[in-house]
Design a protein around this motif. Structure first.
Motif, mmCIF file in Angstrom:
data_model
loop_
_atom_site.group_PDB
_atom_site.id
_atom_site.type_symbol
_atom_site.label_atom_id
_atom_site.label_comp_id
_atom_site.label_asym_id
_atom_site.label_seq_id
_atom_site.Cartn_x
_atom_site.Cartn_y
_atom_site.Cartn_z
ATOM 1 N N THR A 509 43.827 43.996 34.137
ATOM 2 C CA THR A 509 44.206 43.331 35.397
ATOM 3 C C THR A 509 42.981 42.700 36.057
ATOM 4 O O THR A 509 43.023 41.565 36.538
ATOM 5 N N LYS A 510 41.888 43.463 36.052
ATOM 6 C CA LYS A 510 40.645 42.933 36.630
ATOM 7 C C LYS A 510 40.189 41.687 35.878
ATOM 8 O O LYS A 510 39.748 40.700 36.476
ATOM 9 N N GLU A 511 40.273 41.751 34.535
ATOM 10 C CA GLU A 511 39.849 40.594 33.744
ATOM 11 C C GLU A 511 40.724 39.376 34.041
ATOM 12 O O GLU A 511 40.228 38.241 34.126
ATOM 13 N N LEU A 512 42.018 39.611 34.241
ATOM 14 C CA LEU A 512 42.942 38.509 34.520
ATOM 15 C C LEU A 512 42.622 37.852 35.868
ATOM 16 O O LEU A 512 42.542 36.622 35.972
ATOM 17 N N PHE A 513 42.424 38.693 36.915
ATOM 18 C CA PHE A 513 42.104 38.155 38.233
ATOM 19 C C PHE A 513 40.767 37.390 38.209
ATOM 20 O O PHE A 513 40.610 36.361 38.870
ATOM 21 N N SER A 514 39.832 37.931 37.450
ATOM 22 C CA SER A 514 38.542 37.263 37.346
ATOM 23 C C SER A 514 38.697 35.878 36.722
ATOM 24 O O SER A 514 38.052 34.903 37.149
ATOM 25 N N GLN A 515 39.564 35.787 35.738
ATOM 26 C CA GLN A 515 39.799 34.500 35.088
ATOM 27 C C GLN A 515 40.530 33.532 36.019
ATOM 28 O O GLN A 515 40.297 32.312 35.978
ATOM 29 N N PHE A 516 41.443 34.074 36.870
ATOM 30 C CA PHE A 516 42.107 33.223 37.876
ATOM 31 C C PHE A 516 41.067 32.611 38.814
ATOM 32 O O PHE A 516 41.123 31.423 39.148
ATOM 33 N N GLU A 517 40.128 33.454 39.271
ATOM 34 C CA GLU A 517 39.094 32.981 40.190
ATOM 35 C C GLU A 517 38.233 31.899 39.529
ATOM 36 O O GLU A 517 37.895 30.882 40.137
ATOM 37 N N GLU A 518 37.879 32.120 38.278
ATOM 38 C CA GLU A 518 37.071 31.141 37.561
ATOM 39 C C GLU A 518 37.827 29.829 37.378
ATOM 40 O O GLU A 518 37.262 28.731 37.512
ATOM 41 N N ALA A 519 39.129 29.944 37.122
ATOM 42 C CA ALA A 519 39.955 28.743 36.965
ATOM 43 C C ALA A 519 39.999 27.967 38.269
ATOM 44 O O ALA A 519 39.930 26.716 38.284
ATOM 45 N N GLY A 520 40.117 28.690 39.403
ATOM 46 C CA GLY A 520 40.136 28.029 40.709
ATOM 47 C C GLY A 520 38.823 27.303 40.987
ATOM 48 O O GLY A 520 38.806 26.181 41.518
ATOM 49 N N ARG A 521 37.720 27.960 40.636
ATOM 50 C CA ARG A 521 36.412 27.339 40.862
ATOM 51 C C ARG A 521 36.269 26.061 40.038
ATOM 52 O O ARG A 521 35.813 25.033 40.534
ATOM 53 N N LEU A 522 36.676 26.140 38.772
ATOM 54 C CA LEU A 522 36.571 24.975 37.904
ATOM 55 C C LEU A 522 37.463 23.836 38.399
ATOM 56 O O LEU A 522 37.101 22.656 38.332
ATOM 57 N N GLU A 523 38.645 24.168 38.921
ATOM 58 C CA GLU A 523 39.553 23.143 39.430
ATOM 59 C C GLU A 523 38.907 22.412 40.617
ATOM 60 O O GLU A 523 38.987 21.181 40.742
ATOM 61 N N ALA A 524 38.252 23.195 41.501
ATOM 62 C CA ALA A 524 37.595 22.587 42.654
ATOM 63 C C ALA A 524 36.483 21.642 42.230
ATOM 64 O O ALA A 524 36.313 20.549 42.788
ATOM 65 N N VAL A 525 35.730 22.044 41.225
ATOM 66 C CA VAL A 525 34.656 21.180 40.713
ATOM 67 C C VAL A 525 35.215 19.887 40.163
ATOM 68 O O VAL A 525 34.694 18.780 40.432
ATOM 69 N N VAL A 526 36.288 19.990 39.423
ATOM 70 C CA VAL A 526 36.887 18.791 38.830
ATOM 71 C C VAL A 526 37.403 17.862 39.926
ATOM 72 O O VAL A 526 37.214 16.636 39.891
ATOM 73 N N ARG A 527 38.074 18.444 40.960
ATOM 74 C CA ARG A 527 38.610 17.612 42.052
ATOM 75 C C ARG A 527 37.480 16.866 42.776
ATOM 76 O O ARG A 527 37.598 15.691 43.141
ATOM 77 N N GLU A 528 36.368 17.589 42.967
ATOM 78 C CA GLU A 528 35.242 16.961 43.649
ATOM 79 C C GLU A 528 34.706 15.786 42.849
ATOM 80 O O GLU A 528 34.415 14.713 43.390
#
Length: 533
Positions: A509-528
């Motif tokens: 579960t921890k690994e999954l949430f960590s990957q969600f957070e990383e995905a969100g960060r990458l999405e923000a970078v791409v949008r910028e």
């Protein structure tokens, strides 16, 4: 050796069909093989004559004269008596080699080879009508043929003569070479070539379970290259028996394969009766009166063109007329008809034979079981055959088991042993599995224990591997013989180091949430980055 053979085939590619050039090459391999063995024996004879040891063995003193040496080393009996072939001078490999190098004038190389084959056949009657004679057919030009001979000259064989002057035995060389050609060419062309050669590990398992003995009669009605007989000889020899004291009978319908079998058995010094000619076991039985102690075979799987419609009611169909469209149960009943009272049989068949009901096969299987003929069923692992992926199994039959006159199986009336060996074996190559010695030993020793063989120990069911089932249980399973139905699944083995379930869920579960957070960060970078365009 394989590299040399592959290059030899390359020389013939485009000149001969793949089905032809393996025999073309095998004939030359045979010629070199027998020449080398004779040269080894000849050198031994000459040395013993020159140092006086041979004369001393005869109670004579001194050394042999040159005349006696020359006469003795060309005495055919010195070789045939040692289990070797006598190769007359004009037929020896070195003569063929000299012609291939162009150092001899006269007949073409093809004519020299054909003459050598003919001469060897005449000097060794057991090889009559066996050796190829198409080397001067003009389909392979002189240059290509010379190159092939010089390439095969690089083949090296193990020593064939022991200190006692007799043949020491040989690997299943011809079978090994034949299998190699089947693998490299027949498979590539989509041919059902696996029917002619049985992988060595399967042959070994069959023989280890049937345990042929010296003095017995052994029959293979679909003998292919004769590998079953070679392994039978090895088994008898390694168990202290006289390997020359066994009567071998075989039959093969393909002319080229029949010739190959005769060459293969000749190399191993095995006296065999393969019939007067290549012939179909169903329609031209070459051994009509034979009753064998051991019958074993790997017949072609699921063949439909076996001519069953021409046989109809036949004395061999004791358990029912086999379907015209599939010969599996025709082969089984043919083999049973060849057993002496108390005899035993082993046969390789496609897995469908254990459960098929088409064309009356289910009824035939039921009658065999009710007659208590079936002793053991073995499910084999996949990918054992190089040329087919069809799953295969082994049937073992014991004539008289249910009537009390069979000696092979003790105290197992109304029972069948099921062995699931489908998870055994080791991947030898990416697409080829083989049974190693421990695998063969495990299956064979289980069967020996079950049938009450002397010194085999007590038999015990092993979940997931073997189980002795009663006829009543088999009846409840509608006479299906698939081992997996009876041995059931193995108990899962506990892993003492396994991670507790709760801790594993928390970690994942921890690994999954960590990957969600990383995905969100990458999405923000791409949008910028996109916003700057």
């Amino acid at each position: 050796m394989k590299a040399i053979l592959w290059k030899s085939a390359d020389k013939l590619r485009g000149t001969l069909d793949a089905a032809e050039y393996k025999h073309f090459v095998l004939g030359l391999v045979f010629l070199k093989y027998v020449s080398v063995a004779m040269a080894e024996k000849r050198a031994q004879l000459e040395a013993q004559l020159r140092d006086g040891s041979m004369l001393a063995g005869l109670g004579l003193e001194g050394r042999a004269s040159e005349e006696l040496i020359l006469k003795t080393v060309e005495d055919r009996r010195q070789y045939t008596g040692a289990g070797l072939f006598y190769v007359p001078p004009a037929a020896r490999w070195e003569v063929v080699m000299e012609r291939a190098k162009g150092t001899l004038d006269g007949p073409s190389l093809g004519e020299v080879i054909n003459a050598a084959m003919d001469t060897i056949e005449k000097a060794n009657p057991s090889l009559k009508d066996t050796l190829p004679d198409n080397y001067n057919s003009q389909r392979v030009n002189e240059t290509t043929l010379a190159g092939l001979v010089q390439l095969l000259d690089r083949l090296e064989f193990q020593s064939q003569v022991g200190e006692d002057g007799r043949r020491t035995g040989a690997r299943d060389l011809m079978g090994e070479v034949y299998e190699y050609f089947l693998e490299q060419f027949a498979i590539a062309e989509g041919r059902n070539a696996g029917q002619f050669f049985t992988p060595e590990s399967i042959v070994r398992l069959l023989v280890e379970m049937l345990e042929p003995k010296e003095g017995e009669r052994v029959l293979d009605p679909a003998c292919g290259s004769g590998g079953m007989f070679v392994q039978t000889e090895k088994f008898i020899d390694t168990h202290g028996g006289d390997r020359f004291n066994v009567s071998v009978f075989g039959q093969e319908r393909s002319l080229t394969t029949w010739r190959l079998a005769k060459m293969n058995l000749a190399i191993h010094g095995i006296e065999a009766n393969l019939g007067e000619e290549p012939a179909d076991s169903f329609h031209e039985d070459q051994h009509p009166d034979l009753k064998a102690d051991v019958v074993l075979a790997n017949p072609p799987f699921n063949i439909s063109d076996w001519g069953g419609e021409r046989l109809g009611i036949d004395d061999r169909w004791v358990y029912g007329v086999p379907p015209v469209g599939n010969a599996n149960f025709a082969w089984i009943q043919l083999m049973v008809s060849k057993l002496r009272p108390g005899g035993r049989a082993g046969i390789v068949l496609a897995n469908g034979s254990m459960s098929s009901k088409s064309g009356g096969e289910g009824d035939i299987r039921r009658r065999m079981l009710e007659d208590d003929l079936v002793a053991c069923m073995v499910a084999l692992p996949g990918q054992l055959f190089r040329s087919t992926q069809i799953p295969a199994c082994l049937w073992f039959l014991a004539e008289g088991k249910g009537r009390g006159h069979g000696e092979w199986v003790q105290g197992r009336k109304g029972e069948v042993l099921f062995i699931d060996a489908s998870r055994l074996g080791t991947m030898k190559e990416r697409t080829h599995r083989e049974l190693k010695t421990p695998d063969v030993e495990r299956v064979a020793s289980t069967f020996r224990a079950w049938r009450g063989a002397s010194g085999a120990g007590a038999y015990t069911d092993v979940p997931g591997f073997c189980r002795s089932a009663s006829l009543e249980e088999i009846r409840q399973n509608d006479f299906m013989l698939t081992p997996g139905r009876y041995v059931k699944a193995a108990e899962p083995e506990g892993d003492p180091d396994a991670e507790p379930v709760g801790a594993k869920v928390e970690r994942l579960t921890k690994e999954l949430f960590s990957q969600f957070e990383e995905a969100g960060r990458l999405e923000a970078v791409v949008r910028e980055q996109v916003g700057r365009l």
